[in-house]
Design a protein around this motif. Structure first.
Motif, PDB file in Angstrom:
ATOM      1  N   LEU A 191       0.030   2.683  -9.425  1.00 22.45           N
ATOM      2  CA  LEU A 191       0.759   1.419  -9.399  1.00 22.45           C
ATOM      3  C   LEU A 191      -0.040   0.329 -10.110  1.00 22.45           C
ATOM      4  O   LEU A 191       0.514  -0.437 -10.913  1.00 22.45           O
ATOM      5  CB  LEU A 191       1.071   1.002  -7.957  1.00 22.45           C
ATOM      6  CG  LEU A 191       1.792  -0.347  -7.800  1.00 22.45           C
ATOM      7  CD1 LEU A 191       3.127  -0.348  -8.524  1.00 22.45           C
ATOM      8  CD2 LEU A 191       1.957  -0.676  -6.324  1.00 22.45           C
ATOM      9  N   GLU A 192      -1.351   0.253  -9.850  1.00 24.27           N
ATOM     10  CA  GLU A 192      -2.200  -0.734 -10.519  1.00 24.27           C
ATOM     11  C   GLU A 192      -2.182  -0.539 -12.028  1.00 24.27           C
ATOM     12  O   GLU A 192      -2.093  -1.515 -12.785  1.00 24.27           O
ATOM     13  CB  GLU A 192      -3.641  -0.641 -10.001  1.00 24.27           C
ATOM     14  CG  GLU A 192      -3.794  -1.122  -8.583  1.00 24.27           C
ATOM     15  CD  GLU A 192      -5.166  -0.795  -8.001  1.00 24.27           C
ATOM     16  OE1 GLU A 192      -6.107  -0.490  -8.778  1.00 24.27           O
ATOM     17  OE2 GLU A 192      -5.290  -0.850  -6.771  1.00 24.27           O
ATOM     18  N   ASP A 227       0.865  -1.164   0.000  1.00 27.71           N
ATOM     19  CA  ASP A 227       0.000   0.000   0.000  1.00 27.71           C
ATOM     20  C   ASP A 227       0.904   1.218   0.000  1.00 27.71           C
ATOM     21  O   ASP A 227       1.775   1.361   0.871  1.00 27.71           O
ATOM     22  CB  ASP A 227      -0.892  -0.006   1.249  1.00 27.71           C
ATOM     23  CG  ASP A 227      -1.913   1.113   1.237  1.00 27.71           C
ATOM     24  OD1 ASP A 227      -1.639   2.173   0.643  1.00 27.71           O
ATOM     25  OD2 ASP A 227      -2.980   0.918   1.832  1.00 27.71           O
ATOM     26  N   LEU A 228       0.726   2.090  -0.967  1.00 26.47           N
ATOM     27  CA  LEU A 228       1.602   3.256  -1.102  1.00 26.47           C
ATOM     28  C   LEU A 228       1.124   4.472  -0.312  1.00 26.47           C
ATOM     29  O   LEU A 228       1.707   5.544  -0.415  1.00 26.47           O
ATOM     30  CB  LEU A 228       1.773   3.605  -2.587  1.00 26.47           C
ATOM     31  CG  LEU A 228       2.406   2.484  -3.423  1.00 26.47           C
ATOM     32  CD1 LEU A 228       2.487   2.904  -4.886  1.00 26.47           C
ATOM     33  CD2 LEU A 228       3.779   2.107  -2.892  1.00 26.47           C
ATOM     34  N   ARG A 230      -1.723   7.157  -5.625  1.00 23.76           N
ATOM     35  CA  ARG A 230      -0.496   6.394  -5.870  1.00 23.76           C
ATOM     36  C   ARG A 230      -0.801   4.910  -6.059  1.00 23.76           C
ATOM     37  O   ARG A 230      -0.193   4.248  -6.899  1.00 23.76           O
ATOM     38  CB  ARG A 230       0.486   6.607  -4.716  1.00 23.76           C
ATOM     39  CG  ARG A 230       1.012   8.059  -4.696  1.00 23.76           C
ATOM     40  CD  ARG A 230       1.927   8.320  -3.545  1.00 23.76           C
ATOM     41  NE  ARG A 230       3.188   7.593  -3.763  1.00 23.76           N
ATOM     42  CZ  ARG A 230       4.072   7.353  -2.814  1.00 23.76           C
ATOM     43  NH1 ARG A 230       3.855   7.782  -1.593  1.00 23.76           N
ATOM     44  NH2 ARG A 230       5.180   6.710  -3.082  1.00 23.76           N
ATOM     45  N   ASN A 231      -1.747   4.380  -5.298  1.00 19.46           N
ATOM     46  CA  ASN A 231      -2.128   2.972  -5.453  1.00 19.46           C
ATOM     47  C   ASN A 231      -2.737   2.713  -6.831  1.00 19.46           C
ATOM     48  O   ASN A 231      -2.423   1.712  -7.475  1.00 19.46           O
ATOM     49  CB  ASN A 231      -3.093   2.539  -4.351  1.00 19.46           C
ATOM     50  CG  ASN A 231      -2.394   2.366  -3.024  1.00 19.46           C
ATOM     51  OD1 ASN A 231      -1.198   2.109  -2.949  1.00 19.46           O
ATOM     52  ND2 ASN A 231      -3.147   2.524  -1.950  1.00 19.46           N
ATOM     53  N   ARG A 232      -3.614   3.624  -7.295  1.00 24.36           N
ATOM     54  CA  ARG A 232      -4.204   3.479  -8.628  1.00 24.36           C
ATOM     55  C   ARG A 232      -3.134   3.546  -9.706  1.00 24.36           C
ATOM     56  O   ARG A 232      -3.165   2.804 -10.677  1.00 24.36           O
ATOM     57  CB  ARG A 232      -5.253   4.558  -8.876  1.00 24.36           C
ATOM     58  CG  ARG A 232      -6.633   4.201  -8.362  1.00 24.36           C
ATOM     59  CD  ARG A 232      -7.700   5.145  -8.917  1.00 24.36           C
ATOM     60  NE  ARG A 232      -7.398   6.549  -8.781  1.00 24.36           N
ATOM     61  CZ  ARG A 232      -7.650   7.283  -7.704  1.00 24.36           C
ATOM     62  NH1 ARG A 232      -8.220   6.731  -6.652  1.00 24.36           N
ATOM     63  NH2 ARG A 232      -7.340   8.554  -7.672  1.00 24.36           N
ATOM     64  N   SER A 288      -1.669   6.299  -0.486  1.00 28.01           N
ATOM     65  CA  SER A 288      -2.689   7.199  -1.034  1.00 28.01           C
ATOM     66  C   SER A 288      -3.407   6.483  -2.171  1.00 28.01           C
ATOM     67  O   SER A 288      -2.807   5.661  -2.879  1.00 28.01           O
ATOM     68  CB  SER A 288      -2.081   8.509  -1.537  1.00 28.01           C
ATOM     69  OG  SER A 288      -1.511   8.355  -2.811  1.00 28.01           O
ATOM     70  N   ASP A 289      -4.674   6.823  -2.324  1.00 32.81           N
ATOM     71  CA  ASP A 289      -5.462   6.200  -3.396  1.00 32.81           C
ATOM     72  C   ASP A 289      -4.868   6.496  -4.766  1.00 32.81           C
ATOM     73  O   ASP A 289      -4.802   5.625  -5.626  1.00 32.81           O
ATOM     74  CB  ASP A 289      -6.918   6.680  -3.350  1.00 32.81           C
ATOM     75  CG  ASP A 289      -7.682   6.106  -2.169  1.00 32.81           C
ATOM     76  OD1 ASP A 289      -7.231   5.082  -1.600  1.00 32.81           O
ATOM     77  OD2 ASP A 289      -8.735   6.670  -1.817  1.00 32.81           O
TER      78      ASP A 289
END
Length: 140
Positions: free
Chosen positions: A122-123, A112-113, A118-120, A115-116
């Motif tokens: 990465l995805e 989990d990075l 940053r996570n999006r 923040s939403d």
């Protein structure tokens, strides 16, 4: 009589224009830089995005899933777009369905990075990488 023959050739263009309007609405409602991100994800020049936004040019079916993903189409936007696309190109979506059925799901665990956003991101990077690798392996 002449009015009828003029209306017939325009009908296919109107159906293409209908789904292009939906794409344009989605692109216009997204943050700046979306067209560039889309061009990069499709591995095309940014002018290609202008071309597929033009009502006279149909969007190739193989790009649809990528467009939905990169532009973050809502379920409602996707439904509206696909209904309009189906009206314009009744047989093309079967190609998309056939391609989608040949895919398989893979689960990857990532950190989990924090923040939403940053996570999006990465995805998106992981999905783009997987798509590019799969295309490369299909070609060889």
């Amino acid at each position: 009589m002449a009015g009828r023959s003029t209306a017939k050739p325009d009908a296919p263009l109107e159906r293409v224009a209908a789904y292009k309007r939906i794409l344009q609405e989605v692109l216009d409602s997204r943050p700046s830089g979306m067209r560039q991100r889309l061009a990069e994800a499709l591995e095309k020049n940014r002018s290609f995005i202008s071309l597929i936004s033009n009502p006279g040019y149909p969007i190739p079916v193989q790009h649809l899933e990528r467009i939905f993903e990169i532009c973050h189409f809502s379920p409602r936007e996707r439904e509206r777009f696909l209904a309009a696309y189906r009206a314009a190109h009744p047989r093309r979506l079967q190609l998309l369905k056939d391609e989608h059925e040949r895919q398989r799901q893979l689960t990857v665990t990532v950190p989990d990075l924090g923040s939403d956003a940053r996570n999006r991101r990465l995805e998106t990077i992981i999905k783009e990488f997987a798509d590019k690798m799969a295309r490369l392996l299909r070609e060889s």
